[in-house]
Design an enzyme around this catalytic site. Structure first.
Site, short mmCIF file in Angstrom:
data_model
loop_
_atom_site.label_atom_id
_atom_site.label_comp_id
_atom_site.label_asym_id
_atom_site.label_seq_id
_atom_site.Cartn_x
_atom_site.Cartn_y
_atom_site.Cartn_z
N LYS A 112 1.14 -1.32 -0.55
CA LYS A 112 -0.42 0.21 0.21
C LYS A 112 1.14 1.44 -0.14
O LYS A 112 0.57 2.41 -0.94
CB LYS A 112 -1.19 -0.08 0.90
CG LYS A 112 -2.00 -0.75 1.22
CD LYS A 112 -3.00 -0.90 2.30
CE LYS A 112 -4.43 -1.81 2.00
NZ LYS A 112 -5.45 -1.42 2.95
N LYS A 197 -5.91 -9.74 -5.87
CA LYS A 197 -7.26 -10.19 -4.19
C LYS A 197 -8.86 -9.26 -5.32
O LYS A 197 -8.98 -7.91 -5.08
CB LYS A 197 -7.39 -9.61 -3.20
CG LYS A 197 -8.30 -10.07 -2.63
CD LYS A 197 -7.45 -10.03 -0.71
CE LYS A 197 -7.96 -8.38 -0.77
NZ LYS A 197 -8.01 -7.60 0.88
N LYS A 200 -12.32 -3.97 -1.86
CA LYS A 200 -13.11 -3.21 -2.08
C LYS A 200 -13.09 -1.62 -1.80
O LYS A 200 -13.26 -1.28 -2.53
CB LYS A 200 -13.85 -3.22 -0.77
CG LYS A 200 -13.49 -3.06 0.49
CD LYS A 200 -14.41 -3.03 2.04
CE LYS A 200 -14.06 -3.78 3.30
NZ LYS A 200 -12.83 -3.76 2.97
#
Ligand code: AMP
Ligand code: TRP
Length: 344
Positions: A112, A197, A200
């Site tokens: 991230k 993955k 969301k």
């Protein structure tokens, strides 16, 4: 009774991955067999760029969807993380036990932070310390088991390490937790990019089935899933990740086994059609119940209020004990719970 704790971040609309990898298991299994707590971990949603109004909206929506998925407030404790101060209180103590190197080794942080830097943005300090807050979520409740998808295993390992280290240094205070993964669909992949993955927080809509997608929208997303070169249907995550993902989704939705299902299909088209229908059928009752609950927001608020009260009562003695064990002077409001075998 086994204590189970898990959480979900309100960083985006919840997905089929959240449902098959986590929520469904919580409702069908965990709340029945254990003393279970489920938490909308809103503090974790502040670790990346966020819109305050959206986080509020998504927190309410996540709680509503958890109830719609079958969590029953008579069986489990459902609450919002920021309603219980103990999480943040304990997180600081655990920051005094965790090391900088340990934090920088976290895979999710590295990914991230790199993504954020590529975009030219800055990395919030809370993104680095986030696994410590997650450890606090878990350890505050004397949690035995943490049901999560595979992507969270490393964070639960950290919670274990911190519990063991704290106990060794300051006396036995925390239960040492362990991660549990669902057997199928522990990792649902993005339909347009089966090597990543289905998350969301990503913005690539066409590869993500959201729990609140209209049936036609969900169906189209599955029908348009990227498949692999080759034509025969085989289950091989390495060489055929797209087809393997569809087989796993179908297996998770229909109760089958991906390897056995591979033998049933002659073409990708048939597999996609059945997977699409299976997804639509699995999500139908969740969408319907969500609609009913939205018509009664007072009910959801009441559940969260009672949940937070119950959670506070459970976390407070453990966190107070940790404060005393680590060397902080007790305040008058301290619950006075004994510190087990503490070094004084
Ligand atoms: P998050 O969306 O990161 O808040 O995750 C909430 C829960 O859903 C965690 O237990 C995750 O491991 C699980 N989860 C999230 N995305 C997926 C996915 N694509 N496949 C399986 N489990 C997932
Ligand atoms: N970090 C988890 C995720 O991204 C969410 C989470 C926060 C969590 N605190 C937790 C999961 C405690 C289990 C237990 O999915």
């Amino acid at each position: 009774m086994t204590r189970v704790f898990s959480g979900i971040k309100p960083t985006g609309h919840l997905t089929l991955g959240n449902y098959l990898g986590a929520m469904r298991q919580w409702a069908a299994v965990d709340q029945h067999r254990a003393d279970a707590l489920f938490c909308v971990v809103d503090l974790h949603a502040l670790t990346v760029h966020h819109d305050p109004a959206r986080v509020r909206r998504l927190s309410r929506q996540a709680a509503t969807l958890l109830l719609a998925s079958g969590l029953d407030p008579a069986l489990c404790t459902l609450f919002v993380q920021s309603h219980v101060d103990e999480h943040a209180r304990l997180s600081y103590l655990l920051e005094c036990v965790a090391t900088d190197g340990e934090m920088r080794r976290m895979i999710q942080y590295k990914e991230k932070a790199a993504r954020e830097q590529r975009r030219g943005g800055s990395v919030r300090l809370s993104l680095l310390t986030y696994p410590v807050l997650m450890a606090a979520d878990i350890l505050a409740y004397g949690t035995d088991e943490v049901p999560v998808g595979h992507d969270q295993t490393q964070h639960v390992e950290l919670a274990r390490d911190l519990a063991v280290r704290f106990n060794q240094r300051y006396g036995h205070t925390f239960v040492v937790p362990r991660a549990t993964n669902p057997s199928v669909a522990a990792r649902v992949m993005n339909l347009q990019d089966p090597l990543s993955k289905m998350g969301k927080s990503d913005d690539t809509g066409p590869g993500i089935v959201y729990l609140l997608d209209e049936p036609d929208v969900a169906r189209k997303k599955v029908m348009r899933a990227v498949t692999d070169s080759g034509r025969d249907v085989v289950y091989d995550r390495e060489s055929r990740p797209g087809v393997a993902n569809l087989l796993e989704i179908l297996a998770a939705c229909s109760g089958g086994n991906p390897e056995a299902l591979a033998g049933v299909y002659e073409s990708y088209g048939d597999l996609k059609r059945d997977a699409a229908e299976a997804v639509v059928e699995v999500l139908r009752p969740v969408r319907e119940r969500h609609g009913e609950l939205c018509a009664d927001p007072g009910y959801v608020e009441g559940v969260l209020r009672e949940g937070a009260e119950r959670a506070r009562g459970m976390a407070r003695p453990t966190v107070d004990a940790a404060y005393r064990a680590i060397g902080l002077l007790p305040a008058g409001s301290d619950t006075g719970a004994p510190v087990l075998n503490a070094v004084r």
